[in-house]
Design a protein around this motif. Sequence first.
Motif, mmCIF file in Angstrom:
data_model
loop_
_atom_site.group_PDB
_atom_site.id
_atom_site.type_symbol
_atom_site.label_atom_id
_atom_site.label_comp_id
_atom_site.label_asym_id
_atom_site.label_seq_id
_atom_site.Cartn_x
_atom_site.Cartn_y
_atom_site.Cartn_z
ATOM 1 N N PHE A 1 0.662 -1.139 -0.104
ATOM 2 C CA PHE A 1 -0.018 0.033 0.018
ATOM 3 C C PHE A 1 0.943 1.124 -0.099
ATOM 4 N N ASN A 2 1.951 1.264 0.641
ATOM 5 C CA ASN A 2 2.732 2.418 0.526
ATOM 6 C C ASN A 2 3.530 2.485 -0.765
ATOM 7 N N TYR A 3 3.908 1.559 -1.389
ATOM 8 C CA TYR A 3 4.314 1.507 -3.012
ATOM 9 C C TYR A 3 3.188 1.999 -3.567
ATOM 10 N N ASN A 4 1.995 1.568 -3.588
ATOM 11 C CA ASN A 4 0.667 2.011 -4.345
ATOM 12 C C ASN A 4 0.632 3.547 -4.232
ATOM 13 N N LYS A 5 0.643 4.126 -2.891
ATOM 14 C CA LYS A 5 0.422 5.507 -2.676
ATOM 15 C C LYS A 5 1.490 6.474 -3.352
ATOM 16 N N MET A 6 2.892 5.781 -3.211
ATOM 17 C CA MET A 6 4.038 6.622 -3.669
ATOM 18 C C MET A 6 3.742 6.686 -5.348
ATOM 19 N N ILE A 7 3.311 5.868 -5.891
ATOM 20 C CA ILE A 7 3.254 5.564 -7.413
ATOM 21 C C ILE A 7 1.942 6.681 -7.809
ATOM 22 N N LYS B 1 0.874 8.995 -5.909
ATOM 23 C CA LYS B 1 1.426 10.411 -5.614
ATOM 24 C C LYS B 1 2.190 11.109 -6.886
ATOM 25 N N LYS B 2 3.339 10.260 -7.175
ATOM 26 C CA LYS B 2 4.047 10.486 -8.581
ATOM 27 C C LYS B 2 3.351 10.892 -9.625
ATOM 28 N N LYS B 3 2.275 10.102 -9.804
ATOM 29 C CA LYS B 3 1.272 10.115 -11.164
ATOM 30 C C LYS B 3 0.569 11.601 -11.023
ATOM 31 N N THR B 4 0.150 11.846 -9.743
ATOM 32 C CA THR B 4 -0.731 13.102 -9.326
ATOM 33 C C THR B 4 0.185 14.225 -9.602
ATOM 34 N N GLN B 5 1.371 14.148 -9.366
ATOM 35 C CA GLN B 5 2.264 15.145 -9.443
ATOM 36 C C GLN B 5 2.886 15.649 -10.695
ATOM 37 N N ILE B 6 3.035 14.562 -11.695
ATOM 38 C CA ILE B 6 3.079 14.558 -12.922
ATOM 39 C C ILE B 6 2.274 15.278 -13.569
ATOM 40 N N MET B 7 0.969 14.788 -13.364
ATOM 41 C CA MET B 7 -0.371 15.335 -14.130
ATOM 42 C C MET B 7 -0.512 16.858 -13.916
ATOM 43 N N THR B 8 -0.188 17.111 -12.609
ATOM 44 C CA THR B 8 -0.464 18.403 -12.056
ATOM 45 C C THR B 8 0.610 19.321 -12.463
ATOM 46 N N ASN B 9 1.616 19.036 -12.739
ATOM 47 C CA ASN B 9 2.875 19.676 -13.397
ATOM 48 C C ASN B 9 3.010 20.080 -14.860
ATOM 49 N N TYR B 10 2.271 19.025 -15.300
ATOM 50 C CA TYR B 10 2.245 19.080 -16.975
ATOM 51 C C TYR B 10 1.251 20.132 -17.345
ATOM 52 N N LYS B 11 2.214 20.996 -18.197
ATOM 53 C CA LYS B 11 1.390 22.165 -18.961
ATOM 54 C C LYS B 11 0.753 21.819 -20.356
#
Length: 50
Positions: free
Chosen positions: A29-35, A37-47
Amino acid sequence: MPQMSPMWWTSLMMIFITIFVMNMSFTYFNYNKMINKKKTQIMTNYKWMW
């Protein structure tokens, strides 16, 4: 120590199995949460370039 009761070995094995399963689920679950989080970070930072 084979003269000890089988219940002792059984309880030891059960404790080991439960600790192992809890550890694996926690890491999963920790790994899933990390993945995620990374996905959402990439999606929010992508212009978007429309």
